[in-house]
Write a protein that holds these residues in place. Structure first.
Motif, short mmCIF file in Angstrom:
data_model
loop_
_atom_site.label_atom_id
_atom_site.label_comp_id
_atom_site.label_asym_id
_atom_site.label_seq_id
_atom_site.Cartn_x
_atom_site.Cartn_y
_atom_site.Cartn_z
N TYR A 206 42.63 46.54 37.20
CA TYR A 206 41.88 47.77 37.49
C TYR A 206 40.58 47.45 38.22
O TYR A 206 40.22 48.14 39.19
CB TYR A 206 41.58 48.51 36.19
CG TYR A 206 40.55 49.60 36.38
CD1 TYR A 206 40.88 50.80 37.02
CD2 TYR A 206 39.24 49.42 35.95
CE1 TYR A 206 39.93 51.80 37.22
CE2 TYR A 206 38.29 50.41 36.16
CZ TYR A 206 38.63 51.58 36.78
OH TYR A 206 37.69 52.56 36.98
N TRP A 209 41.26 46.72 41.74
CA TRP A 209 41.52 47.96 42.47
C TRP A 209 40.21 48.72 42.75
O TRP A 209 40.02 49.25 43.85
CB TRP A 209 42.46 48.84 41.65
CG TRP A 209 42.66 50.21 42.23
CD1 TRP A 209 43.47 50.57 43.25
CD2 TRP A 209 41.97 51.40 41.83
NE1 TRP A 209 43.36 51.92 43.52
CE2 TRP A 209 42.44 52.45 42.66
CE3 TRP A 209 41.01 51.68 40.86
CZ2 TRP A 209 41.97 53.76 42.53
CZ3 TRP A 209 40.53 52.98 40.72
CH2 TRP A 209 41.02 54.00 41.56
N ARG A 212 38.49 47.51 45.61
CA ARG A 212 39.33 47.60 46.81
C ARG A 212 39.77 46.21 47.27
O ARG A 212 39.82 45.91 48.48
CB ARG A 212 38.59 48.34 47.93
CG ARG A 212 38.26 49.78 47.56
CD ARG A 212 37.58 50.50 48.70
NE ARG A 212 37.28 51.88 48.31
CZ ARG A 212 36.66 52.77 49.09
NH1 ARG A 212 36.29 52.41 50.32
NH2 ARG A 212 36.42 53.99 48.67
N LEU A 214 42.68 44.82 45.74
CA LEU A 214 43.98 44.70 45.08
C LEU A 214 45.02 44.27 46.11
O LEU A 214 45.43 45.06 46.96
CB LEU A 214 44.37 46.03 44.44
CG LEU A 214 45.65 46.03 43.60
CD1 LEU A 214 45.50 45.09 42.41
CD2 LEU A 214 45.98 47.43 43.13
#
Length: 354
Positions: A206, A209, A212, A214
């Motif tokens: 998470y 992600w 940004r 990921l």
């Protein structure tokens, strides 16, 4: 009226004296730690301190007498005739296979199965202590205190089990956070260590992600790792849990009591050290409140981070009620989530080498 006039100045004087004493204690502690910082800033003092910490760690590992859970994992790993039967046996254990495969390989390589547990612990302890002592974004004194804390030195690194491996992978994932995709292999391996480390890996994904960053392929590998882990721990129809649920009230009380160790890292009965026993009730309650206050303060105004920290604690509470009461060593895994959310730890000041 005269009594009130007399009592108020007296109370103020008492409070003033207490405040002065606390201020003096604080000044003494600041001065002491400042001196120690200056001492360890010199390589001539830092090198022996690191050597002593590592020597203590390895001495604890090789002099430690394994307990029931450690022996059981080794017996399952070594005495299962085939890998297929090993995976079958693990469906009665509820643990993913990676730790058992490590023990099985080490026992075969070393030729002595009794060496597999300490050697495995030594390997992962070396990784963990190396990352803390040489890469953590803290002062040298802070690194030394963390490396020699009961949590790292004994609970995770001396007692040889899958949590030893999971703790090493989690710390290495943080250490390599800012070095491209190097942290992904360790994030992907976390679900294969233990269920709670799988939850920690979910938090890491998470955070990737959210930043940004990921990456598609590593994320798919991580997902496959999670599926494989879940598949290998499918419970057998005739499984009988060794520990059962204690009900809402008692289960919550046990969970809160064990969780208080996060605020006061003392395990004992009254004032006598006793492993796997929570702090005394009064001190434990105060420590738990203090730890919750620290979590609230550090995540205030950061909703996502507060949800990660609170979500991990809520998950351990639900698990303790629905499945079986989690021990202190399991609840201590809330620490990686909490420490990960300290401002800047995964930012530019994250672990700088590796």
């Amino acid at each position: 009226m005269s009594h009130t006039t007399f009592a108020e100045p007296q109370t103020e004087r008492l409070h003033g004296r207490a405040g002065t004493r606390l201020a003096r204690v604080e000044e003494c502690m600041v001065e002491l730690f400042g001196r120690l910082d200056r001492v360890f800033a010199r390589d001539a003092a830092w090198a022996p301190a690191v050597a002593a910490a590592l020597a203590l760690q390895f001495a604890l590992i090789f002099y430690h007498k394994p307990w029931l859970d450690e022996w059981q994992a080794l017996q399952i790993a070594v005495q299962s005739p085939t890998l297929a039967e090993l995976l079958h046996n693990l469906r009665y254990e509820g643990h993913p296979p990676l730790w058992y495969l490590v023990l099985r390989c080490l026992a075969s390589i070393l030729g002595n199965p009794f060496l597999a547990l300490p050697v495995a612990a030594a390997i992962f302890a070396g990784m963990t202590q190396g990352a803390i002592l040489f890469a953590a974004p803290f002062r040298r004194l802070d690194r030394l205190m963390l490396a020699t804390s009961e949590l790292i030195l004994f609970e995770f690194m001396t007692i040889s089990r899958s949590m030893t491996m999971g703790c090493a992978f989690a710390i290495l994932a943080i250490a390599l956070w800012r070095r491209g995709r190097w942290s992904w292999p360790f994030i992907a391996l976390l679900p294969l260590c233990d269920f709670l480390f799988g939850v920690i890996s979910l938090a890491f994904v998470y955070l990737r992600w959210r930043e940004r960053r990921l990456a598609y392929v590593p994320a798919v590998v991580w997902g496959i790792s999670g599926v494989v882990s879940a598949w290998t721990v499918r419970p057998m129809p005739d499984i009988v849990p060794a520990l059962g649920s204690k009900g809402l009230l008692l289960g919550t009380a046990i969970w809160a009591s064990n969780l208080s160790t996060l605020g006061l890292p003392w395990q004992g009965i009254a004032f006598r050290p006793e492993w796997n026993s929570p702090p005394p009730l009064l001190f434990g309650g105060l420590a738990l409140g203090a730890f919750m206050a620290v979590c609230w303060r550090e995540t205030r105004g950061r909703r996502d981070d507060a949800l990660l920290v609170g979500g991990m604690m809520a998950l351990t509470w639900i698990f303790s009620l629905a499945v079986y009461p989690l021990a202190i060593r399991h609840l201590l895994l809330a620490r990686p989530i909490h420490e990960t959310e300290v401002p800047g730890l995964l930012g530019g000041d994250a672990f700088s080498v590796m």
